[in-house]
Design a protein around this motif. Structure first.
Motif, mmCIF file in Angstrom:
data_model
loop_
_atom_site.group_PDB
_atom_site.id
_atom_site.type_symbol
_atom_site.label_atom_id
_atom_site.label_comp_id
_atom_site.label_asym_id
_atom_site.label_seq_id
_atom_site.Cartn_x
_atom_site.Cartn_y
_atom_site.Cartn_z
ATOM 1 N N ASP A 1 -6.534 -1.677 -9.647
ATOM 2 C CA ASP A 1 -6.376 -2.845 -8.777
ATOM 3 C C ASP A 1 -5.507 -3.931 -9.411
ATOM 4 O O ASP A 1 -5.314 -4.996 -8.834
ATOM 5 N N THR B 1 -6.016 -5.863 -11.933
ATOM 6 C CA THR B 1 -6.674 -7.038 -12.492
ATOM 7 C C THR B 1 -6.843 -6.964 -14.006
ATOM 8 O O THR B 1 -7.159 -7.972 -14.643
ATOM 9 N N PRO C 1 -3.179 -10.404 -10.190
ATOM 10 C CA PRO C 1 -3.010 -8.943 -10.228
ATOM 11 C C PRO C 1 -1.548 -8.534 -10.155
ATOM 12 O O PRO C 1 -0.773 -9.071 -9.358
#
Length: 548
Positions: free
Chosen positions: A66, A68, A88
Motif C-alpha cells: 500500500d 505506506t 504513500p
C-alpha cells in the motif's frame, strides 16, 4: 472529516452523493495515468529524487503493497532500514526521522546485496555478495522489522553465481530468481515448498550479457510476463517479454530505458503494484529516483508558453488557462468527456486578452454560474472583474472593474472566493501569505474591504516560500496552497480551518510534493467532489491530473 454540503454540490452541477472518504486529503492523491501505458518504461517521466538517507551503498528498495512503508538495504553497514512514509508512494516526503527500525544481517552476511519480502510481509529474504547465498528471515508481525529473526534457513547459489546482486520470487513463492555480475545472467530455482528456500533447486538460466554485463537487480511484473534488470554497465533498465509466465527460457529482449542522467550506478528497482510508478535506487547518488509512468496531462504550449493558472466549468466539460506569454492571455478548451484531459481540444479564436488591464495575469476564478470571472495581475497588483454575456464563454467576455490590492500584496498570484461571493482571498509571493477580504455586496469587488492576513512563509508549518496557487474546499473547512521555484518548494500544503472561511483559524494539516519532471507548480484546482486535482505546470506548460 466533514462531509461536503450537498446543496453546494448541487449548485455546482455535481452529483449529491457524498464523496469517498479519501477526497480532499492531499496525501491520498497520486498522478493519474494512462492505464493502457502502465508498466511501459518508455513512458516513464521523472518525478522526484529523495534525500540521501539510505546509507553509503544502497542496494535494495522494497515497498509495502500500500506504499505506506519502505525498506532499504545498505551493503556498507549490512543493515535494512524500515521507513514509515508520511505520504504513500512519495519517496521525496521520506526523511531520516521516518526511520522506524534498523535491522542488521551482518551475523549471516557482511555484504548483503539484495532483498525481497514475501507479499504478506511475514518473510524477508537477503542475498549475500560475499557468501553467495540467500538467507531467510521470519517476521512475527507482518511488515514490522523489529519482529524479524533469522530462521536458520540458507540456500547457496555459488554453483550458479558467485556474486549475486539481485533477488526476486514468483508471486506464489514457488520460484526464486537470482541475478549476478559473474555470470551476467538470471538464474531460476524451483521451490517444492512455497517460500521455503531450503527446498529450492536450480532449474535454468537466461543470459543478459548482450544488454548489460553488470546486472544489479531483477524485477518481474505481477503476471510474470515481463521482466526487468538494472544494468550498471550502461546505466539502463532492460525489459524482456516472456511468452510463458515466469519461465525465463521464453524471455526475449524488448526495450531499454537509459537512466544515466538520473543515476550513475543503479542498484535496485521497484514498481507500484498498478505499474503507474517506478523507483530506482543507486549508489552514485545514494538516493531513490521516482518516475511516473504515462501521467495524464495536456500540453498547452501551442496557446500559452508560461501557463499560470487553470480553472474548469463546474461540470468539467470546459477548461480555462491563463498566462503571461502567448498570442492571447486566456484560452478555453472543450472536453468531450468531463474532467478527462485526454479529450480536451482548443478551437482557434477561443481566447481572450487581458493585456489592456494587466500584461502579467497570474490567477483566475469563475463564479459558479459562469457569468463572471476574476483575474489577478502581478503587473499592476490588482484583481480584475469581467462579465460574460454567454455563461462560460470567454469569447463573450468584457472588462468590468478592478480592485487594487497593492497595500496588502505587490505580487498577487491567485484569487479565490467564498461560495456565496461574500469573501475574497488572494495569495502572493511578496507577502508569502493569504489575504482575506469581506464583500458587503456578494461578487462585487468594489465593495471589498481587507479583513485579515495569514503568513505561510519561512518558519511556518508548511513553509511555502513562493505561494502561488490557492483553493478552498467548497464548505470552507480546508484551504490548499501551492508553491513553486525549486524542488524543495514544489509542493501543495493543506490547512484545516476550525471556522469555515476564517483564515485566522487555519492550522497546518498535510503537505505533499507534486514534482513531476521539471515542474513549476503555479496553481491548483480540485474537482467539486474532491476526487481529482489539477496542477498547472509552468515549466512544461502542461496541466497534470492527480486522482484519489
Amino acid at each position: 472529516m466533514k462531509p461536503l454540503d450537498k446543496a453546494l454540490l448541487a449548485a455546482a452541477g455535481n452529483v449529491t452523493a457524498a464523496p469517498p472518504s479519501d477526497a480532499w486529503n492531499l496525501i491520498k492523491y497520486q498522478p493519474a495515468i494512462v492505464s493502457s501505458s502502465a508498466w511501459d518504461i518508455s513512458e516513464a517521466v521523472y518525478g522526484n529524487e529523495s534525500a540521501k538517507i539510505f546509507g553509503l551503498t544502497p542496494r535494495g528498495v522494497i515497498f509495502k503493497p500500500d506504499g505506506t512503508k519502505m525498506y532499504t538495504l545498505d551493503a556498507y553497514t549490512g543493515q535494512i532500514r524500515e521507513f514509515t512514509a508520511p505520504q504513500p508512494w512519495n519517496t521525496y516526503g521520506i526523511s531520516g526521522s521516518d526511520t522506524t527500525y534498523t535491522y542488521s544481517v551482518t551475523s549471516q552476511e557482511g555484504a548483503p546485496s539484495a532483498m525481497y519480502f514475501k507479499p504478506d510481509g511475514t518473510k524477508l529474504y537477503v542475498a549475500g555478495y560475499s557468501s553467495d547465498a540467500v538467507y531467510e528471515y521470519a517476521l512475527s508481525t507482518a511488515w514490522d522489522l523489529s519482529t524479524a529473526s533469522y530462521n536458520n534457513k540458507t540456500k547457496s547459489v555459488s554453483n550458479e553465481e558467485t556474486n549475486p546482486t539481485g533477488l526476486f520470487f514468483k508471486s506464489d513463492g514457488t520460484k526464486m530468481y537470482v541475478c549476478g555480475t559473474t555470470g551476467d545472467d538470471i538464474n531460476e530455482y524451483d521451490l517444492t515448498t512455497a517460500w521455503d528456500i531450503t527446498t529450492a533447486s536450480y532449474s535454468q538460466n537466461f543470459s543478459v550479457s548482450a544488454q548489460d554485463t553488470l546486472p544489479r537487480e531483477i524485477y518481474f511484473k505481477s503476471d510474470g510476463l515481463t521482466m526487468w534488470i538494472v544494468g550498471d554497465t550502461g546505466n539502463t533498465i532492460e525489459e524482456y517479454s516472456l511468452s510463458t509466465a515466469w519461465d525465463i527460457s521464453t524471455a526475449s529482449y524488448a526495450q531499454t530505458l537509459s537512466i544515466g542522467g538520473y543515476e550513475g550506478n543503479p542498484s535496485a528497482l521497484a514498481f507500484k503494484p498498478d505499474g503507474s510508478m517506478m523507483f530506482l535506487m543507486g549508489y552514485a547518488g545514494d538516493d531513490i529516483t521516482e518516475f511516473i509512468i504515462a501521467p495524464i496531462t495536456i500540453n498547452v504550449n501551442s496557446q500559452q508558453q508560461v501557463v499560470e493558472d487553470v480553472f474548469f466549468k463546474t461540470d468539467g466539460t470546459r477548461m480555462f488557462i491563463i498566462g503571461a506569454t502567448g498570442p492571447d492571455w486566456m484560452h478555453q478548451y472543450d472536453l468531450s468527456t468531463a474532467w478527462d484531459l485526454t479529450t480536451a481540444t482548443y478551437t482557434s479564436g477561443n481566447s481572450f486578452s487581458t493585456s489592456t488591464q494587466d500584461a502579467n495575469p497570474t490567477g483566475m476564478y469563475w463564479k459558479s454560474d459562469g457569468t463572471k470571472f476574476w483575474t489577478t495581475g502581478a503587473g499592476n497588483d490588482r484583481v480584475y472583474e469581467y462579465g460574460c454575456s454567454t455563461a462560460w464563454d470567454i469569447t463573450t467576455a468584457s472588462y468590468s472593474q478592478y480592485l487594487s490590492v497593492a497595500s496588502q500584496e505587490t505580487g498577487p498570484q491567485d484569487v479565490h472566493f467564498k461560495s456565496d461571493g461574500t469573501k475574497m482571498y488572494i495569495t502572493g509571493i511578496q507577502g508569502d501569505g493569504v489575504d482575506e477580504y469581506d464583500l458587503s455586496t456578494a461578487w462585487d469587488i468594489s465593495t471589498a474591504t481587507h479583513n485579515q492576513y495569514l503568513f505561510v512563509g519561512n518558519g511556518t508549518a508548511g513553509n511555502i516560500l513562493n505561494p502561488s496557487g490557492l483553493f478552498f474546499k467548497p464548505d470552507g473547512t480546508k484551504m490548499y496552497i501551492s508553491g513553486y521555484g525549486n524542488i524543495v518548494n514544489e509542493k501543495l500544503v493543506e490547512f484545516e480551518l476550525s471556522t469555515a472561511w476564517d483564515i485566522s483559524t487555519a492550522s497546518y494539516s498535510h503537505q505533499r510534493n507534486v514534482r513531476v519532471s521539471t515542474d513549476d507548480t503555479k496553481s491548483i484546482y480540485f474537482k467539486p467532489d474532491g476526487t481529482s486535482l489539477f496542477i498547472a505546470d509552468a515549466s512544461r506548460n502542461q496541466i497534470v491530473r492527480y486522482d484519489v
